[in-house]
Structure formats: C-alpha cells, structure tokens
Scaffold this motif. Structure first.
Motif, PDB file in Angstrom:
ATOM      1  N   GLU A 186       0.836  -1.210   0.000  1.00 14.14           N
ATOM      2  CA  GLU A 186       0.000   0.000   0.000  1.00 14.14           C
ATOM      3  C   GLU A 186       0.866   1.255   0.000  1.00 14.14           C
ATOM      4  O   GLU A 186       0.545   2.252  -0.662  1.00 14.14           O
ATOM      5  CB  GLU A 186      -0.927  -0.014   1.212  1.00 14.14           C
ATOM      6  N   HIS A 187       1.966   1.200   0.727  1.00 12.84           N
ATOM      7  CA  HIS A 187       2.883   2.342   0.769  1.00 12.84           C
ATOM      8  C   HIS A 187       3.517   2.575  -0.603  1.00 12.84           C
ATOM      9  O   HIS A 187       3.626   3.725  -1.059  1.00 12.84           O
ATOM     10  CB  HIS A 187       3.980   2.082   1.811  1.00 12.84           C
ATOM     11  N   ILE A 188       3.920   1.495  -1.268  1.00 10.51           N
ATOM     12  CA  ILE A 188       4.500   1.619  -2.597  1.00 10.51           C
ATOM     13  C   ILE A 188       3.512   2.292  -3.544  1.00 10.51           C
ATOM     14  O   ILE A 188       3.859   3.231  -4.280  1.00 10.51           O
ATOM     15  CB  ILE A 188       4.908   0.237  -3.141  1.00 10.51           C
ATOM     16  N   ALA A 189       2.270   1.817  -3.524  1.00 11.10           N
ATOM     17  CA  ALA A 189       1.247   2.392  -4.395  1.00 11.10           C
ATOM     18  C   ALA A 189       1.008   3.866  -4.076  1.00 11.10           C
ATOM     19  O   ALA A 189       0.860   4.698  -4.977  1.00 11.10           O
ATOM     20  CB  ALA A 189      -0.056   1.604  -4.255  1.00 11.10           C
ATOM     21  N   GLU A 190       0.993   4.185  -2.805  1.00  9.89           N
ATOM     22  CA  GLU A 190       0.759   5.583  -2.393  1.00  9.89           C
ATOM     23  C   GLU A 190       1.889   6.494  -2.864  1.00  9.89           C
ATOM     24  O   GLU A 190       1.644   7.597  -3.379  1.00  9.89           O
ATOM     25  CB  GLU A 190       0.619   5.657  -0.879  1.00  9.89           C
ATOM     26  N   VAL A 191       3.148   6.063  -2.676  1.00 11.34           N
ATOM     27  CA  VAL A 191       4.284   6.883  -3.108  1.00 11.34           C
ATOM     28  C   VAL A 191       4.239   7.099  -4.615  1.00 11.34           C
ATOM     29  O   VAL A 191       4.432   8.217  -5.104  1.00 11.34           O
ATOM     30  CB  VAL A 191       5.619   6.224  -2.703  1.00 11.34           C
ATOM     31  N   VAL A 192       3.971   6.042  -5.353  1.00 12.76           N
ATOM     32  CA  VAL A 192       3.918   6.139  -6.810  1.00 12.76           C
ATOM     33  C   VAL A 192       2.844   7.130  -7.251  1.00 12.76           C
ATOM     34  O   VAL A 192       3.070   7.972  -8.128  1.00 12.76           O
ATOM     35  CB  VAL A 192       3.661   4.753  -7.435  1.00 12.76           C
ATOM     36  N   GLU A 193       1.685   7.052  -6.621  1.00 13.61           N
ATOM     37  CA  GLU A 193       0.581   7.920  -7.021  1.00 13.61           C
ATOM     38  C   GLU A 193       0.792   9.364  -6.581  1.00 13.61           C
ATOM     39  O   GLU A 193       0.540  10.298  -7.347  1.00 13.61           O
ATOM     40  CB  GLU A 193      -0.734   7.379  -6.461  1.00 13.61           C
ATOM     41  N   THR A 264      -1.365  -1.409 -15.138  1.00 14.30           N
ATOM     42  CA  THR A 264      -1.572  -2.813 -14.785  1.00 14.30           C
ATOM     43  C   THR A 264      -0.728  -3.185 -13.568  1.00 14.30           C
ATOM     44  O   THR A 264      -1.192  -3.889 -12.658  1.00 14.30           O
ATOM     45  CB  THR A 264      -1.206  -3.724 -15.968  1.00 14.30           C
ATOM     46  N   SER A 265       0.498  -2.708 -13.537  1.00 11.80           N
ATOM     47  CA  SER A 265       1.399  -3.006 -12.431  1.00 11.80           C
ATOM     48  C   SER A 265       0.863  -2.460 -11.109  1.00 11.80           C
ATOM     49  O   SER A 265       0.889  -3.140 -10.076  1.00 11.80           O
ATOM     50  CB  SER A 265       2.784  -2.414 -12.711  1.00 11.80           C
ATOM     51  N   LEU A 266       0.368  -1.217 -11.153  1.00 13.87           N
ATOM     52  CA  LEU A 266      -0.166  -0.603  -9.942  1.00 13.87           C
ATOM     53  C   LEU A 266      -1.399  -1.350  -9.454  1.00 13.87           C
ATOM     54  O   LEU A 266      -1.591  -1.553  -8.244  1.00 13.87           O
ATOM     55  CB  LEU A 266      -0.495   0.866 -10.215  1.00 13.87           C
ATOM     56  N   THR A 267      -2.235  -1.780 -10.367  1.00 14.78           N
ATOM     57  CA  THR A 267      -3.420  -2.558  -9.993  1.00 14.78           C
ATOM     58  C   THR A 267      -3.023  -3.870  -9.331  1.00 14.78           C
ATOM     59  O   THR A 267      -3.614  -4.277  -8.322  1.00 14.78           O
ATOM     60  CB  THR A 267      -4.280  -2.845 -11.235  1.00 14.78           C
ATOM     61  N   LEU A 268      -2.007  -4.532  -9.859  1.00 15.14           N
ATOM     62  CA  LEU A 268      -1.547  -5.794  -9.288  1.00 15.14           C
ATOM     63  C   LEU A 268      -1.004  -5.607  -7.869  1.00 15.14           C
ATOM     64  O   LEU A 268      -1.235  -6.440  -6.996  1.00 15.14           O
ATOM     65  CB  LEU A 268      -0.474  -6.414 -10.175  1.00 15.14           C
ATOM     66  N   ILE A 269      -0.305  -4.505  -7.649  1.00 15.80           N
ATOM     67  CA  ILE A 269       0.227  -4.227  -6.312  1.00 15.80           C
ATOM     68  C   ILE A 269      -0.916  -4.004  -5.323  1.00 15.80           C
ATOM     69  O   ILE A 269      -0.900  -4.518  -4.201  1.00 15.80           O
ATOM     70  CB  ILE A 269       1.164  -3.004  -6.356  1.00 15.80           C
ATOM     71  N   LYS A 270      -1.917  -3.251  -5.731  1.00 10.92           N
ATOM     72  CA  LYS A 270      -3.062  -3.002  -4.844  1.00 10.92           C
ATOM     73  C   LYS A 270      -3.837  -4.290  -4.568  1.00 10.92           C
ATOM     74  O   LYS A 270      -4.285  -4.523  -3.433  1.00 10.92           O
ATOM     75  CB  LYS A 270      -3.976  -1.951  -5.474  1.00 10.92           C
TER      76      LYS A 270
END
Length: 286
Positions: A186-193, A264-270
């Motif tokens: 979740e942290h990875i996704a948040e930083v990316v966004e 697609t990558s971000l969706t997979l992480i979430k």
C-alpha cells in the motif's frame, strides 16, 4: 572553443575542493589525462570533480594525493565527508546519496529488494536485521531512520522523476507478516501515485531478460553527465564511462519494454495488498 568555466570556490564544499584540485594540478603542470592515468576513474569524472559537480571518492583522493604530493589532503577531506554523510548509510552508498539529492531522474531495477525510496520501516528493519544479524538494536534503528529520511528527496520543487521496475517475486514473496506486507505494498502504491512516479512489474514468466543479476540505478542530472550505480552484496559501484553508461541504459530500456504497463502493475500491487490484508496471499500474481 568556449572559454573555460572555472568553479566558484565559495559556492559549496565540492566547488571549493574542485577549485583547489584544479589549482594544484595546473601548478604541477599536469593535464586531466595525466592526473587520472593509473586510477580507476574516467576523465569525465575527474573533470566534473574539478567543476564542483561531484564529490571526490576515496580511491581517487588517494591517487591524487600520491600524484600531486599533497600529503593526504584530499584523503583526509574524504574521511571527514564520509563521517558527515554516512549517518546510517553504507559507506559505499555515500556518493550515491549525495547524487540522489540533485538528480533530475532516477530509474531503478529491483530484482531482489524493494528500492530504498519505497520501503517501510518494518521492511527496512527486516532487511537490515537479516543482513546484519550481529548488529545492535541501536545500529539497526539508525539504518532504518537513515533510509526513511531519503524519502525527503520527493519533497520540494526539484524532486526527481522516479521510475522503478520491480521483479514479480518482490510482490508475491512473503518477506513480512501479512499485515506488514499489505502495508508495504500500500505504501509503494501511495508513493507512486502521490509523487506521479512510474512503476512496472516484470513477470517471472518472462524468463530470460536484459538484467538477470544485480540491482541497478540510472541517474540523470541537469548540469552533469548521467551515471549508473550497480549494487551487490556489501558493495556498490558508480559507473560514469559514457559508452558503458549508454549500454546500461539500452539494457534498462529493454527491461522496461518487457515489463507490464504502469497501470496494470499498480493494480496488481493493490490487489496483492488486499489479498495480504484478507489472508488470501497467492503464490503468483495473475
């Protein structure tokens, strides 16, 4: 030929020592080629040091002191700088940390570990403790704090453009308890966004690819030539030789082309984070 641009020694510490290096080299009647001969560094790297664009690494400082007969002047400066910069980071990472602060773009390939700029305290703590089983709790926490402080690079007007490619195994391999793995993803996704960065996942099913071993980082700068940083266990290497940097960049582009699209990558992480939260961790992403 454009006039030579001399460094302003008052601008910064690197500028001061760069100006001093040029003065001493020219006083000795040596060209850049003559001074760098016998070292493990390239001509462009030494030129950038003289212009105050980069700090001098220890191996080059020792070489310069020997050639110029400066009685350990530059070596002592490196020792002081390392102590000041180290602050919980591996010594070989000190120069990379300095460059990270002024990079225009940072592109990373992470086959084994989540990039430091995307880590959580729990993840960093586990990685440090695993690699340094005899370290004291104080030393471990010092390294955790140091790594967390690097995220400040995303703050401010001149934050670097960040692009990371992660191997699929980093998402599916349970390196932490479920709740902590969920928090990491979740942290990875948040930083990316929030930083408008780009992240891609390289599926394990792709088999052979351009970078089969080793972590890699490519950094570009507004006022200096690009560099590559390659890291392995307990060591790291800065590469500034232009033809070699070009080869690394081409290999990174091939890797980028083989990875899944960013969305697609971000969706997979979430989705993986949600699975960990619900105790439904899957051995492989689908």
């Amino acid at each position: 030929m454009p006039p030579r641009k001399d460094p302003d020694a008052s601008m910064s510490v690197p500028c001061f020592y760069g100006a001093e290096l040029r003065y001493l080299r020219e006083a000795a009647g040596l060209t850049l080629e003559q001074l760098v001969e016998g070292s493990f560094r390239g001509l462009s790297f030494l030129s950038q040091i003289e212009r105050g664009e980069r700090a001098m690494p220890m191996d080059l400082a020792v070489h310069v002191d020997n050639v110029l007969g400066t009685n350990g002047f530059f070596e002592r400066r490196c020792e002081d700088a390392q102590k000041a910069r180290k602050g919980g980071h591996a010594e070989y990472f000190a120069d990379v940390l300095e460059m990270e602060q002024r990079a225009e773009t940072i592109e990373e390939w992470a086959p084994m570990l989540v990039p430091g700029l995307l880590q959580t305290p729990d993840y960093t703590r586990t990685v440090v403790r695993t690699g340094m089983p005899r370290a004291s709790d104080e030393e471990v926490e010092k390294r955790v704090a140091a790594r967390m402080s690097r995220a400040a690079v995303f703050e401010g007007e001149n934050a670097p453009k960040f692009w990371a490619i992660l191997d699929e195994s980093l998402i599916r391999r349970r390196t932490l308890p479920n709740e902590q793995m969920a928090a990491l993803l979740e942290h990875i996704a948040e930083v990316v966004e929030t930083t408008h960065s780009i992240l891609q996942i390289l599926p394990e099913s792709d088999g052979i690819h351009a970078f089969m071993t080793g972590e890699l980082r490519v950094m570009d700068f507004v006022d200096a030539a690009p560099v590559v940083y390659a890291e392995s266990l307990h060591t790291g290497q800065l590469i500034d030789y232009p033809p070699l940097v070009k080869q690394y960049r081409e290999s990174y582009d091939l890797l980028r082309a083989a990875a899944l699209p960013p969305a697609t990558s971000l969706t997979l992480i979430k989705e993986a984070a949600e699975d960990y939260r619900n105790g439904k961790h899957r051995a492989r992403l689908e």
